[in-house]
Design a protein around this motif. Structure first.
Motif, mmCIF file in Angstrom:
data_model
loop_
_atom_site.group_PDB
_atom_site.id
_atom_site.type_symbol
_atom_site.label_atom_id
_atom_site.label_comp_id
_atom_site.label_asym_id
_atom_site.label_seq_id
_atom_site.Cartn_x
_atom_site.Cartn_y
_atom_site.Cartn_z
ATOM 1 N N ALA A 148 30.272 82.211 -12.627
ATOM 2 C CA ALA A 148 31.130 81.342 -13.387
ATOM 3 C C ALA A 148 31.290 81.768 -14.934
ATOM 4 O O ALA A 148 32.317 81.388 -15.221
ATOM 5 C CB ALA A 148 30.538 80.097 -13.139
ATOM 6 N N MET A 149 30.440 82.241 -15.531
ATOM 7 C CA MET A 149 30.563 82.904 -17.020
ATOM 8 C C MET A 149 31.590 83.722 -17.028
ATOM 9 O O MET A 149 32.573 84.101 -17.684
ATOM 10 C CB MET A 149 29.409 83.257 -17.254
ATOM 11 C CG MET A 149 29.269 83.865 -18.848
ATOM 12 S SD MET A 149 27.729 84.297 -19.449
ATOM 13 C CE MET A 149 27.658 86.093 -18.901
ATOM 14 N N ASP A 150 31.758 84.919 -15.891
ATOM 15 C CA ASP A 150 32.845 85.785 -15.704
ATOM 16 C C ASP A 150 34.402 84.686 -15.596
ATOM 17 O O ASP A 150 34.964 85.462 -16.242
ATOM 18 C CB ASP A 150 32.822 86.711 -14.385
ATOM 19 C CG ASP A 150 31.795 87.704 -14.583
ATOM 20 O OD1 ASP A 150 31.004 88.019 -15.801
ATOM 21 O OD2 ASP A 150 31.117 88.338 -13.605
ATOM 22 N N VAL A 151 34.257 83.967 -14.873
ATOM 23 C CA VAL A 151 35.568 83.352 -14.416
ATOM 24 C C VAL A 151 36.198 82.622 -15.979
ATOM 25 O O VAL A 151 36.926 82.661 -16.186
ATOM 26 C CB VAL A 151 35.355 82.128 -13.614
ATOM 27 C CG1 VAL A 151 36.625 81.339 -13.579
ATOM 28 C CG2 VAL A 151 35.063 82.926 -11.993
ATOM 29 N N ALA A 152 34.977 81.837 -16.490
ATOM 30 C CA ALA A 152 35.337 81.168 -17.772
ATOM 31 C C ALA A 152 35.829 82.054 -19.124
ATOM 32 O O ALA A 152 36.961 81.818 -19.678
ATOM 33 C CB ALA A 152 33.872 80.547 -18.133
ATOM 34 N N ILE A 153 35.171 83.334 -19.206
ATOM 35 C CA ILE A 153 35.652 84.157 -20.238
ATOM 36 C C ILE A 153 36.895 84.865 -19.933
ATOM 37 O O ILE A 153 37.870 84.987 -20.666
ATOM 38 C CB ILE A 153 34.628 85.147 -20.514
ATOM 39 C CG1 ILE A 153 35.141 85.919 -21.755
ATOM 40 C CG2 ILE A 153 34.356 86.188 -19.444
ATOM 41 C CD1 ILE A 153 35.260 85.102 -22.998
ATOM 42 N N GLY A 154 37.277 85.113 -18.501
ATOM 43 C CA GLY A 154 38.466 85.660 -17.970
ATOM 44 C C GLY A 154 39.543 84.759 -18.402
ATOM 45 O O GLY A 154 40.846 85.228 -18.705
ATOM 46 N N GLU A 155 39.416 83.399 -18.206
ATOM 47 C CA GLU A 155 40.440 82.562 -18.263
ATOM 48 C C GLU A 155 40.877 82.261 -19.647
ATOM 49 O O GLU A 155 42.198 82.322 -19.862
ATOM 50 C CB GLU A 155 39.969 81.047 -17.639
ATOM 51 C CG GLU A 155 39.830 81.035 -16.316
ATOM 52 C CD GLU A 155 39.307 79.628 -15.729
ATOM 53 O OE1 GLU A 155 38.714 78.944 -16.603
ATOM 54 O OE2 GLU A 155 39.395 79.248 -14.616
ATOM 55 N N ARG A 156 39.982 82.521 -20.461
ATOM 56 C CA ARG A 156 40.163 82.406 -22.044
ATOM 57 C C ARG A 156 40.810 83.465 -22.443
ATOM 58 O O ARG A 156 41.843 83.295 -23.549
ATOM 59 C CB ARG A 156 38.960 81.943 -22.733
ATOM 60 C CG ARG A 156 38.661 80.286 -22.404
ATOM 61 C CD ARG A 156 37.372 79.860 -22.554
ATOM 62 N NE ARG A 156 37.132 78.386 -22.331
ATOM 63 C CZ ARG A 156 36.805 77.932 -20.760
ATOM 64 N NH1 ARG A 156 36.650 78.977 -20.071
ATOM 65 N NH2 ARG A 156 36.702 76.584 -20.879
ATOM 66 N N LEU A 157 40.487 84.775 -22.059
ATOM 67 C CA LEU A 157 41.183 85.907 -22.630
ATOM 68 C C LEU A 157 42.469 86.141 -22.201
ATOM 69 O O LEU A 157 43.536 86.370 -22.781
ATOM 70 C CB LEU A 157 40.272 87.189 -22.251
ATOM 71 C CG LEU A 157 38.956 87.285 -23.028
ATOM 72 C CD1 LEU A 157 38.262 88.539 -22.105
ATOM 73 C CD2 LEU A 157 39.046 87.435 -24.269
ATOM 74 N N ARG A 158 42.967 85.479 -20.688
ATOM 75 C CA ARG A 158 44.386 85.387 -20.354
ATOM 76 C C ARG A 158 45.105 84.410 -20.857
ATOM 77 O O ARG A 158 46.384 84.410 -20.604
ATOM 78 C CB ARG A 158 44.213 85.496 -18.718
ATOM 79 C CG ARG A 158 43.540 86.856 -18.336
ATOM 80 C CD ARG A 158 43.845 86.560 -16.754
ATOM 81 N NE ARG A 158 43.005 85.510 -16.107
ATOM 82 C CZ ARG A 158 41.947 85.522 -15.547
ATOM 83 N NH1 ARG A 158 41.141 86.521 -15.480
ATOM 84 N NH2 ARG A 158 41.516 84.381 -15.151
ATOM 85 N N ALA A 159 44.551 83.461 -21.700
ATOM 86 C CA ALA A 159 45.500 82.305 -21.988
ATOM 87 C C ALA A 159 46.125 82.760 -23.468
ATOM 88 O O ALA A 159 46.630 81.852 -24.223
ATOM 89 C CB ALA A 159 44.479 81.147 -22.468
ATOM 90 N N HIS A 160 46.127 83.977 -23.977
ATOM 91 C CA HIS A 160 46.814 84.410 -25.012
ATOM 92 C C HIS A 160 46.565 83.668 -26.405
ATOM 93 O O HIS A 160 47.188 83.198 -26.983
ATOM 94 C CB HIS A 160 48.406 84.247 -24.892
ATOM 95 C CG HIS A 160 48.928 85.111 -24.108
ATOM 96 N ND1 HIS A 160 50.253 85.394 -23.636
ATOM 97 C CD2 HIS A 160 48.443 86.107 -23.083
ATOM 98 C CE1 HIS A 160 50.582 85.965 -22.649
ATOM 99 N NE2 HIS A 160 49.498 86.415 -22.346
ATOM 100 N N PRO A 161 45.279 83.725 -26.548
ATOM 101 C CA PRO A 161 44.640 82.941 -27.747
ATOM 102 C C PRO A 161 44.769 83.655 -28.975
ATOM 103 O O PRO A 161 45.436 84.764 -29.159
ATOM 104 C CB PRO A 161 43.239 83.176 -27.547
ATOM 105 C CG PRO A 161 43.013 84.479 -26.902
ATOM 106 C CD PRO A 161 44.171 84.567 -25.874
ATOM 107 N N LYS A 162 45.049 82.751 -30.227
ATOM 108 C CA LYS A 162 45.243 83.289 -31.470
ATOM 109 C C LYS A 162 43.892 84.053 -31.799
ATOM 110 O O LYS A 162 42.928 83.589 -31.593
ATOM 111 C CB LYS A 162 45.384 82.229 -32.432
ATOM 112 C CG LYS A 162 46.902 81.313 -32.237
ATOM 113 C CD LYS A 162 47.108 80.221 -32.696
ATOM 114 C CE LYS A 162 48.140 79.497 -32.505
ATOM 115 N NZ LYS A 162 48.341 78.119 -33.421
ATOM 116 N N LEU A 163 43.915 85.110 -32.724
ATOM 117 C CA LEU A 163 42.881 85.638 -33.086
ATOM 118 C C LEU A 163 42.641 85.930 -34.617
ATOM 119 O O LEU A 163 43.902 85.926 -35.261
ATOM 120 C CB LEU A 163 42.609 86.824 -32.247
ATOM 121 C CG LEU A 163 43.320 88.291 -32.721
ATOM 122 C CD1 LEU A 163 42.886 89.635 -32.017
ATOM 123 C CD2 LEU A 163 44.828 88.118 -32.416
ATOM 124 N N SER A 164 41.605 85.828 -35.188
ATOM 125 C CA SER A 164 41.346 86.248 -36.494
ATOM 126 C C SER A 164 39.949 86.695 -36.741
ATOM 127 O O SER A 164 39.250 86.694 -35.989
ATOM 128 C CB SER A 164 41.645 84.793 -37.351
ATOM 129 O OG SER A 164 40.468 83.925 -36.989
#
Length: 273
Positions: free
Chosen positions: A124-140
């Protein structure tokens, strides 16, 4: 019982070259102006010189996102290469292309190894991080303090913070050499001038052709009088590892002049006593 974790031709692929030194990278001799204490959009060169370990994650409600933490010591780790990133520490290793555009991290579909872990929380941890990386997050990126901090913020309010640890290439000042090493299922006592009653891994180098087929005959088992960074041996399990080997400049007396860093476990076999 034998498990092949990844197709060997893929495991034989060359690792991403080390990017040029960045003025803020550890060990860099370049000079730069004082770092702005405010967070800024990072470039891929600086990102590639660190391993980014997730240490905080909250949702829009301010609560911790528990799915992103298997336990207090296990959370996703992201590494950036030349236009590609990889995610590890979970059940499967994931990788895909990326770019930084308009202050956002844009990640292409992630490929992953096909391990079936018995612990559902790790998967489930793999799924959770994959979803957020694919969400085009803002980064700083914030570079003040003892270690740099990378923050990803999704449009739905999830905030992920990663702490940066210098990569082996950054620490050892070079790209290193890719080698394959087989580790026997059991350790054996070995003589070390500084460590009494030492147990050593029993190892031998392996060689493969461009198609991933084993070539040559493995030599005799030899004791390894040092550890392999990133590798934890489990008694009774024989492994074939893909490693990066680095030269250590000016090692202390009685210390090894090379370092081995785990890149990938490409084969595992449970050996019965």
């Amino acid at each position: 019982m034998k498990y092949c974790l990844l197709l060997l031709p893929l495991a034989l692929a060359a690792c991403t070259p080390t990017p040029p030194s960045h003025p803020n990278a550890p060990g860099s001799t370049a000079t730069s102006s004082p770092t702005d204490s405010s967070a800024a959009t990072p470039d891929a060169t600086l990102l590639s010189q660190y391993q980014w370990q997730l240490n905080q994650a909250t949702g829009s409600d301010g609560k911790r996102i528990n799915a992103l933490f298997f336990d207090e010591n296990t959370s996703p780790q992201v590494e950036f290469g030349q236009a590609r990133l990889s995610v590890s520490k979970g059940c499967n290793r994931m990788n895909g292309g990326f770019q930084i555009k308009n202050g956002r991290l844009e990640v292409s579909p992630l490929a992953q190894t096909m391990m079936a872990c018995s612990n559902q929380a790790l998967m489930a941890m793999d799924v959770a991080i994959g979803e957020r990386l694919r969400a085009h997050p803002k980064l700083s990126l914030q570079t003040t303090g003892e270690a740099p901090l990378l923050r990803l913020v999704t449009d739905n309010g999830d905030t992920l913070q990663f702490i940066g640890k210098p990569t082996a290439e950054t620490r050892y000042g070079g790209e290193g050499t890719t080698v394959f090493m087989e580790v026997a299922a059991q350790t054996k006592p070995c003589s070390h001038p500084l460590i009494p009653n030492m147990e050593c891994l029993q190892v031998r180098e392996r060689n493969y052709d461009a198609n991933g087929l084993s070539v040559g005959t493995p030599g005799e088992w030899q004791p390894l009088y040092q550890s392999i960074e990133g590798y934890t041996h489990q008694a009774g399990v024989r492994n074939v590892l893909r490693l990066k080997r680095y030269a250590i400049k000016n090692p202390p007396a009685d210390a090894p002049n090379t370092a081995y860093v785990l890149n990938m476990v490409i084969e595992s076999e449970i050996v019965k006593p």
